[in-house]
Design an enzyme around this catalytic site. Structure first.
Site, PDB file in Angstrom:
ATOM      1  N   GLY A 185     -14.476  67.849 112.039  1.00  0.00           N
ATOM      2  CA  GLY A 185     -15.915  67.922 111.825  1.00  0.00           C
ATOM      3  C   GLY A 185     -16.450  67.352 110.534  1.00  0.00           C
ATOM      4  N   TRP A 220     -16.986  64.133 109.664  1.00  0.00           N
ATOM      5  CA  TRP A 220     -18.005  63.109 109.913  1.00  0.00           C
ATOM      6  C   TRP A 220     -19.297  63.757 110.394  1.00  0.00           C
ATOM      7  CZ3 TRP A 220     -16.631  57.658 112.120  1.00  0.00           C
ATOM      8  CH2 TRP A 220     -15.764  57.013 111.227  1.00  0.00           C
ATOM      9  N   ASP A 249     -14.420  58.246 115.987  1.00  0.00           N
ATOM     10  CA  ASP A 249     -13.236  58.440 115.148  1.00  0.00           C
ATOM     11  C   ASP A 249     -12.113  59.024 115.998  1.00  0.00           C
ATOM     12  OD1 ASP A 249     -11.827  58.303 112.762  1.00  0.00           O
ATOM     13  OD2 ASP A 249     -12.339  60.329 112.170  1.00  0.00           O
ATOM     14  N   LYS A 273     -13.394  53.588 114.591  1.00  0.00           N
ATOM     15  CA  LYS A 273     -12.074  53.400 113.993  1.00  0.00           C
ATOM     16  C   LYS A 273     -11.177  52.676 114.978  1.00  0.00           C
ATOM     17  CE  LYS A 273      -9.154  56.929 113.573  1.00  0.00           C
ATOM     18  NZ  LYS A 273      -8.576  58.162 112.999  1.00  0.00           N
TER      19      LYS A 273
END
Length: 294
Positions: free
Chosen positions: A95, A97, A195, A235
């Site tokens: 959590g 981000w 991500d 990513k």
């Protein structure tokens, strides 16, 4: 809004919407294959975290992981966040981000985190536990995006038992409806973050291939839901196919940059594509570079 955890009234075969205000939820029972961690590898991880200035700083600032600094650096360079935005964070657990997104979209921002693992999101965010690769989970997210206030209102009304029962009944009906008429949810999101694939397998080719699959699915969803001018950050693990993903991004966004934030460990092959200025809907190159999608 109630001070307890809320189920947001949509239940699918592979996902549940949850809004965490407290510390509990009614998560989907999901079987997760867990990798055996040896004492030696655990000790090495602890030692590395202890000597990592980003990990120490994250702990001091109350951030859930050092990954927050990667996104903070990306935002500092590309100015992707603004007050009042709607943000989707794919693979949000643990959590960090999401924390950054909530903080940088105040006031009136809306942040939705999605992860296959059960995890309570930071205060101010909403979480979905489910497999994002499932079309049914994606359809549910789109329904939420089309009318978030109404979906949240349904969650607040009624007691916990009634919510669970209505979620199971109406969720199955909505699932059938989505299969015949998918939700549009066009132009409702300002920033899409991906991500996913936080942990590596140790096999460079496998990690690269998996990251390409996840990034392309995330991009497809972003192209369906991002507003013109919106941003996409994902990513990936560097390898032979990332140029194809970059080509797709350049056909859909005004600006595309590769980034290796300072907080990203030097030995890691992870990099980030930062795509800003989503173009108005147009054909975008497929994964293989031929054909397109609207």
């Amino acid at each position: 809004m109630s001070t307890r955890s809320l189920q947001i009234g949509l239940r699918f075969s592979r996902g549940i919407f949850c809004s965490y205000v407290g510390s509990s939820c009614w998560p989907l029972q999901t079987t997760i294959k867990r990798t055996k961690v040896t004492k030696a590898s655990s000790k090495r991880w602890v030692q590395r975290q202890g000597s990592d200035m980003y990990a120490r700083e994250a702990k001091e600032q109350g951030l859930r992981s050092r990954a927050a600094f990667k996104l903070l650096e990306i935002d500092q360079s590309h100015k992707i966040f603004k007050a009042g935005q709607t943000v989707i964070d794919l693979g949000f657990a643990p959590g960090s981000w999401t924390q950054v997104a909530v903080d940088h979209t105040r006031p009136n921002g809306r942040v939705l985190g999605i992860d296959i693992l059960p995890a309570a999101p930071p205060k101010g965010a909403i979480a979905v536990q489910g497999d994002f690769m499932s079309p049914l989970v994606q359809a549910g997210i789109k329904e939420y995006l089309e009318n978030p206030d109404e979906v949240e209102k349904r969650a607040v009304e009624g007691d916990q038992t009634k919510q669970q029962e209505s979620g199971q009944e109406s969720g199955s009906a909505r699932t059938r409806e989505k299969q015949s008429a998918p939700a549009s949810a066009v132009d409702t999101v300002d920033v899409m973050l991906s991500d996913m694939l936080m942990n590596t397998s140790g096999n460079a080719f496998r990690d690269h291939a998996t990251s390409m699959d996840l990034s392309n699915v995330a991009l497809d969803f972003a192209l369906d839901t991002l507003r013109p001018g919106g941003s996409f950050v994902c990513k990936f693990y560097a390898g032979g196919e990332d140029s194809l993903l970059e080509r797709r991004l350049r056909s859909a966004f005004d600006r595309v940059k590769r980034e290796k934030p300072a907080a990203s460990r030097g030995e890691s092959r992870e990099q980030y594509f930062v795509a800003t200025g989503k173009k108005k809907r147009r054909k975008v190159e497929s994964v293989k570079g031929g054909g397109g999608r609207g």
